[in-house]
Motif scaffolding. Sequence first.
Motif, PDB file in Angstrom:
ATOM      1  N   MET A 141       0.929  -1.274  -0.058  1.00 40.82           N
ATOM      2  CA  MET A 141      -0.020   0.003   0.097  1.00 40.82           C
ATOM      3  C   MET A 141       1.062   1.306   0.017  1.00 40.82           C
ATOM      4  O   MET A 141       0.715   2.340  -0.868  1.00 40.82           O
ATOM      5  CB  MET A 141      -0.783  -0.045   1.129  1.00 40.82           C
ATOM      6  CG  MET A 141      -1.564   1.061   1.486  1.00 40.82           C
ATOM      7  SD  MET A 141      -3.019   1.564  -0.021  1.00 40.82           S
ATOM      8  CE  MET A 141      -4.072   0.021   0.657  1.00 40.82           C
ATOM      9  N   VAL A 142       1.815   1.193   1.050  1.00 39.02           N
ATOM     10  CA  VAL A 142       2.672   2.420   0.879  1.00 39.02           C
ATOM     11  C   VAL A 142       3.529   2.640  -0.089  1.00 39.02           C
ATOM     12  O   VAL A 142       3.468   3.596  -0.681  1.00 39.02           O
ATOM     13  CB  VAL A 142       3.746   2.366   2.319  1.00 39.02           C
ATOM     14  CG1 VAL A 142       4.473   3.450   2.189  1.00 39.02           C
ATOM     15  CG2 VAL A 142       2.929   2.176   3.377  1.00 39.02           C
ATOM     16  N   LEU A 202       1.555   4.218  -2.806  1.00 39.48           N
ATOM     17  CA  LEU A 202       1.070   5.716  -2.401  1.00 39.48           C
ATOM     18  C   LEU A 202       2.550   6.463  -3.119  1.00 39.48           C
ATOM     19  O   LEU A 202       2.484   7.643  -3.586  1.00 39.48           O
ATOM     20  CB  LEU A 202       0.929   6.057  -1.051  1.00 39.48           C
ATOM     21  CG  LEU A 202      -0.152   5.435  -0.489  1.00 39.48           C
ATOM     22  CD1 LEU A 202      -0.325   5.720   1.104  1.00 39.48           C
ATOM     23  CD2 LEU A 202      -1.382   5.906  -1.259  1.00 39.48           C
ATOM     24  N   ALA A 261       0.729   9.220   4.599  1.00 35.45           N
ATOM     25  CA  ALA A 261       0.592   7.535   4.746  1.00 35.45           C
ATOM     26  C   ALA A 261       1.765   7.013   5.233  1.00 35.45           C
ATOM     27  O   ALA A 261       1.929   5.830   5.556  1.00 35.45           O
ATOM     28  CB  ALA A 261      -0.059   6.957   3.895  1.00 35.45           C
ATOM     29  N   THR A 308       3.328   4.496   8.680  1.00 42.37           N
ATOM     30  CA  THR A 308       2.544   3.502   8.631  1.00 42.37           C
ATOM     31  C   THR A 308       2.899   2.299   9.553  1.00 42.37           C
ATOM     32  O   THR A 308       2.180   1.307   9.587  1.00 42.37           O
ATOM     33  CB  THR A 308       2.013   3.023   7.336  1.00 42.37           C
ATOM     34  OG1 THR A 308       3.363   2.508   6.652  1.00 42.37           O
ATOM     35  CG2 THR A 308       1.388   4.063   6.561  1.00 42.37           C
ATOM     36  N   MET A 355       0.027   2.161  11.824  1.00 43.52           N
ATOM     37  CA  MET A 355      -1.336   2.440  11.062  1.00 43.52           C
ATOM     38  C   MET A 355      -1.894   1.317  10.487  1.00 43.52           C
ATOM     39  O   MET A 355      -1.462   0.329   9.885  1.00 43.52           O
ATOM     40  CB  MET A 355      -0.917   3.586  10.056  1.00 43.52           C
ATOM     41  CG  MET A 355      -2.106   4.184   9.394  1.00 43.52           C
ATOM     42  SD  MET A 355      -1.757   5.076   7.964  1.00 43.52           S
ATOM     43  CE  MET A 355      -1.155   6.528   8.967  1.00 43.52           C
ATOM     44  N   GLU A 370      -4.524  -1.185   8.344  1.00 40.11           N
ATOM     45  CA  GLU A 370      -4.791  -1.201   7.059  1.00 40.11           C
ATOM     46  C   GLU A 370      -6.037  -0.415   6.591  1.00 40.11           C
ATOM     47  O   GLU A 370      -6.333   0.350   5.468  1.00 40.11           O
ATOM     48  CB  GLU A 370      -4.995  -2.566   6.371  1.00 40.11           C
ATOM     49  CG  GLU A 370      -5.247  -2.645   4.980  1.00 40.11           C
ATOM     50  CD  GLU A 370      -5.191  -4.353   4.774  1.00 40.11           C
ATOM     51  OE1 GLU A 370      -5.795  -4.461   3.532  1.00 40.11           O
ATOM     52  OE2 GLU A 370      -4.836  -5.153   5.469  1.00 40.11           O
ATOM     53  N   ARG A 385      -7.171   2.404   8.043  1.00 37.76           N
ATOM     54  CA  ARG A 385      -6.909   3.740   8.002  1.00 37.76           C
ATOM     55  C   ARG A 385      -6.261   4.143   6.615  1.00 37.76           C
ATOM     56  O   ARG A 385      -6.561   5.221   5.972  1.00 37.76           O
ATOM     57  CB  ARG A 385      -6.167   4.345   9.191  1.00 37.76           C
ATOM     58  CG  ARG A 385      -5.836   5.706   9.151  1.00 37.76           C
ATOM     59  CD  ARG A 385      -5.044   5.991  10.293  1.00 37.76           C
ATOM     60  NE  ARG A 385      -4.542   7.449  10.410  1.00 37.76           N
ATOM     61  CZ  ARG A 385      -3.924   8.029  11.152  1.00 37.76           C
ATOM     62  NH1 ARG A 385      -3.208   7.436  12.078  1.00 37.76           N
ATOM     63  NH2 ARG A 385      -3.405   9.446  11.133  1.00 37.76           N
ATOM     64  N   VAL A 386      -5.282   3.347   6.306  1.00 37.07           N
ATOM     65  CA  VAL A 386      -4.673   3.787   4.971  1.00 37.07           C
ATOM     66  C   VAL A 386      -5.537   3.624   3.678  1.00 37.07           C
ATOM     67  O   VAL A 386      -5.618   4.532   2.770  1.00 37.07           O
ATOM     68  CB  VAL A 386      -3.594   2.655   4.916  1.00 37.07           C
ATOM     69  CG1 VAL A 386      -2.771   2.894   3.511  1.00 37.07           C
ATOM     70  CG2 VAL A 386      -2.286   2.656   5.922  1.00 37.07           C
ATOM     71  N   ILE A 396      -7.390   6.839   3.638  1.00 30.67           N
ATOM     72  CA  ILE A 396      -6.816   7.773   3.016  1.00 30.67           C
ATOM     73  C   ILE A 396      -6.627   7.734   1.656  1.00 30.67           C
ATOM     74  O   ILE A 396      -6.972   8.851   0.915  1.00 30.67           O
ATOM     75  CB  ILE A 396      -5.477   7.785   3.465  1.00 30.67           C
ATOM     76  CG1 ILE A 396      -5.425   8.249   5.285  1.00 30.67           C
ATOM     77  CG2 ILE A 396      -4.305   8.990   3.033  1.00 30.67           C
ATOM     78  CD1 ILE A 396      -3.882   8.079   5.540  1.00 30.67           C
TER      79      ILE A 396
END
Length: 232
Positions: A1-2, A5, A23, A26, A29, A31, A33-34, A37
């Motif tokens: 995910m990161v 981004l 983000a 993380t 953080m 998943e 919440r990501v 965003i």
Amino acid sequence: MVLGLVAIGLLFGAGGMWLAERAAPTAAMDEARVGRIVRDYVLAHPELIPEAIEKLQQRESTRAVASNRSRIEQPYGDAWIGNPNADVTLVEYYDYNCGFCRATLPTIEKLVAADKNLRVVFKELPVLADSSRAAARASLTAAAQGRFKSFHDALYAAGPVSAATIAQAAKASGVDLTKVPADTEATLRDNLDIAAKLGVTGTPAWVVGDQLLSGALPLDRLQDAIAKARAS
């Protein structure tokens, strides 16, 4: 995910970097919440999706051009016009049943007349009809006999592609259609394979430098692309 981004950040500059940075911390953080965003940002900027797809396609086609350049720019027989020692080669992928390809003929002539250091290479891409394949085979036969350009122009001038117009164009240009080169089908398969690698979706398609362009482009657009290739 990161990583996704960060990729958006690289593609879209400041706006995308804002998302990536937000983000970034993380480790703790979750998943969900990501995901929120990403969802909120994309909903606020839906134009990112087609832009991202287009940019990624451009990058892939650029890589494909670079890795297959010799296959792309090498003409078959005399299927080229212009300067044989040109510093820039413009390649057109075309289909004889393509009206837009027919419309580009004057543009190509103007390009070559105005740029004495340009070579234009013609590549058959028979994708529109069975008669396109027959015309492409005849075109390769003409190119092998050193009569490509006269056949090319004669076939377009003859009207809709058919067995009759192919025979008419061959007669007008002095091409013996009984002498089909042994590598004709392999050459057409190679053209289709390269076009698929480049992501070509229709004709005419153009390759110049590392650029892939599509459609019946105006003279100034092609000249700009040629100038960019020459400067790179």
